[in-house]
Design a protein around this motif. Structure first.
Motif, PDB file in Angstrom:
ATOM      1  N   PRO A 154       0.587  -1.182   0.076  1.00 16.74           N
ATOM      2  CA  PRO A 154      -0.127   0.012   0.067  1.00 16.74           C
ATOM      3  C   PRO A 154       0.746   1.251   0.074  1.00 16.74           C
ATOM      4  O   PRO A 154       2.020   1.008   0.419  1.00 16.74           O
ATOM      5  N   SER A 155       0.296   2.176  -0.598  1.00 13.29           N
ATOM      6  CA  SER A 155       1.117   3.504  -0.550  1.00 13.29           C
ATOM      7  C   SER A 155       1.416   4.175   0.795  1.00 13.29           C
ATOM      8  O   SER A 155       2.630   4.872   0.786  1.00 13.29           O
ATOM      9  N   GLU A 156       0.827   3.798   1.685  1.00 14.76           N
ATOM     10  CA  GLU A 156       0.898   4.325   3.234  1.00 14.76           C
ATOM     11  C   GLU A 156       2.385   3.856   3.502  1.00 14.76           C
ATOM     12  O   GLU A 156       3.175   4.277   4.533  1.00 14.76           O
ATOM     13  N   ALA A 157       2.959   2.750   2.825  1.00 13.49           N
ATOM     14  CA  ALA A 157       4.251   2.011   3.312  1.00 13.49           C
ATOM     15  C   ALA A 157       5.500   3.024   2.929  1.00 13.49           C
ATOM     16  O   ALA A 157       6.535   3.102   3.312  1.00 13.49           O
ATOM     17  N   LYS A 158       5.075   4.247   2.221  1.00 14.49           N
ATOM     18  CA  LYS A 158       6.103   5.061   1.872  1.00 14.49           C
ATOM     19  C   LYS A 158       6.415   5.685   3.117  1.00 14.49           C
ATOM     20  O   LYS A 158       7.488   6.384   3.230  1.00 14.49           O
ATOM     21  N   ASN A 159       5.777   6.080   4.265  1.00 11.35           N
ATOM     22  CA  ASN A 159       5.917   6.619   5.563  1.00 11.35           C
ATOM     23  C   ASN A 159       5.626   5.855   6.578  1.00 11.35           C
ATOM     24  O   ASN A 159       5.636   6.316   8.062  1.00 11.35           O
ATOM     25  N   THR A 160       5.320   4.653   6.607  1.00 11.75           N
ATOM     26  CA  THR A 160       4.899   3.760   7.661  1.00 11.75           C
ATOM     27  C   THR A 160       5.715   2.464   7.443  1.00 11.75           C
ATOM     28  O   THR A 160       5.623   1.921   6.459  1.00 11.75           O
ATOM     29  N   ALA A 161       6.181   1.922   8.627  1.00 10.54           N
ATOM     30  CA  ALA A 161       7.005   0.734   8.581  1.00 10.54           C
ATOM     31  C   ALA A 161       6.048  -0.600   8.051  1.00 10.54           C
ATOM     32  O   ALA A 161       5.108  -0.637   8.652  1.00 10.54           O
ATOM     33  N   ILE A 162       6.682  -1.083   7.208  1.00  7.54           N
ATOM     34  CA  ILE A 162       6.125  -2.386   7.018  1.00  7.54           C
ATOM     35  C   ILE A 162       7.183  -3.484   6.959  1.00  7.54           C
ATOM     36  O   ILE A 162       8.367  -3.147   7.252  1.00  7.54           O
ATOM     37  N   VAL A 163       6.852  -5.063   6.913  1.00 10.78           N
ATOM     38  CA  VAL A 163       7.624  -6.085   6.924  1.00 10.78           C
ATOM     39  C   VAL A 163       7.243  -6.641   5.560  1.00 10.78           C
ATOM     40  O   VAL A 163       6.277  -6.869   5.452  1.00 10.78           O
ATOM     41  N   VAL A 164       8.120  -7.118   4.887  1.00 14.61           N
ATOM     42  CA  VAL A 164       8.004  -8.197   3.669  1.00 14.61           C
ATOM     43  C   VAL A 164       8.477  -9.578   3.689  1.00 14.61           C
ATOM     44  O   VAL A 164       9.812  -9.548   4.257  1.00 14.61           O
ATOM     45  N   ALA A 165       7.966 -10.519   3.720  1.00 14.68           N
ATOM     46  CA  ALA A 165       8.197 -11.926   3.791  1.00 14.68           C
ATOM     47  C   ALA A 165       8.175 -12.685   2.413  1.00 14.68           C
ATOM     48  O   ALA A 165       7.356 -12.817   1.658  1.00 14.68           O
ATOM     49  N   TYR A 166       9.439 -13.166   2.235  1.00 17.44           N
ATOM     50  CA  TYR A 166       9.524 -13.881   0.982  1.00 17.44           C
ATOM     51  C   TYR A 166       9.451 -15.517   1.337  1.00 17.44           C
ATOM     52  O   TYR A 166      10.153 -16.001   1.943  1.00 17.44           O
ATOM     53  N   GLU A 167       8.293 -16.069   0.877  1.00 19.73           N
ATOM     54  CA  GLU A 167       7.985 -17.532   1.403  1.00 19.73           C
ATOM     55  C   GLU A 167       7.685 -18.231  -0.079  1.00 19.73           C
ATOM     56  O   GLU A 167       6.352 -18.256  -0.571  1.00 19.73           O
TER      57      GLU A 167
END
Ligand code: PGA
Length: 249
Positions: A154-167
């Motif tokens: 989501p575009s919100e991730a430009k200024n809020t922390a996210i985590v991405v998992a490669y599974e």
């Protein structure tokens, strides 16, 4: 080394009864005595989550949900909104796990809406992506990851922390893992694709590897370039195994 903070997250899936909360207590107490430089989270079934939050209060373990609904509230029998997870004291929520994508036909647009809901509610979404075996064998892995990143973040991730998992789907619960080279290639690609989506935030976004992470392979996987942590299924159910993986980080 990347500039992202380490995260080791456990996904209990539909496993665990009240008696198994002792594993979370053991984990939290053990970690209190160790100085792990990173974050540790456990995502137990919803039935145990509130109890787990109380058990880890003040200790270095955070609790997460395994899924959330995109709406904040309403007539959605059986669903749990991101706001409910926040209210309960959770700090993370997994979205887009391949089991949700497969069994509940969640597509990238749904995953993106759920990730945005998590951010709206003040949670950190752990957004899962990964290719199937057929896609890997057809040489489409990076295309699939690119599409998923373009479709799920989501575009919100430009200024809020996210985590991405490669599974990679073929590595989940199978005991098979990609080679370290394949993991490194996927993660480097993800960092680049993520930079296109969210800019500078991509540099500090933890990129987790998930799929048959065990005490025996954790050290090598976690030492791979652009791997900032792990999303652990089966080996997170027992505190002793999970602790070994955390220590390997
Ligand atoms: P696994 O599951 O560690 O049991 O392979 C990983 C996951 O599905 O998150």
């Amino acid at each position: 080394m990347t500039s992202a903070r380490k995260l080791i997250a456990g996904n209990w899936k539909m496993n665990g009864l009240r008696a198994d909360l002792a594993e979370i207590s053991t984990l939290a107490e053990s970690l209190e005595a160790e100085a792990f430089d990173g974050d540790v989270a456990v995502c137990p079934p919803a039935t145990l989550a509130a109890l787990a939050v109380d058990l880890v209060a003040g200790k270095p373990v955070k609790i997460g949900g395994q899924d959330c609904h995109a709406e904040a509230a309403g007539a959605f029998t059986g669903d749990i909104s991101a706001e409910k997870w926040t209210d309960l004291g959770a700090e993370y929520v997994i979205v887009g796990h391949s089991e949700r994508r497969e069994y509940y036909r969640e597509d990238n647009a749904i995953v993106k809406a759920k990730a945005a809901a998590a951010i709206r509610a003040g949670l950190t979404p752990i957004i899962c992506i990964g290719e199937s075996l057929a896609e890997r064998e057809a040489g489409k892995t990076l295309d699939v990851l690119g599409e998923q990143i373009a479709g799920c973040i989501p575009s919100e991730a430009k200024n809020t922390a996210i985590v991405v998992a490669y599974e990679p789907l073929w590595a989940i619960g199978t005991g098979h893992t990609p080679t370290l080279e394949q993991i490194g290639e996927a993660h480097a690609f993800m960092r680049k694709a993520l930079t296109n989506e969210i800019g500078a935030m991509a540099a500090t976004t933890p990129l987790l590897y998930g799929g048959s992470v065990k005490p025996a392979n954790a050290k090598d996987i976690l030492a791979t370039n652009d791997v900032d942590g792990a999303l652990v299924g089966g080996a997170s159910l027992k505190a002793s195994d999970f602790l070994q993986i955390i220590r390997a980080a």
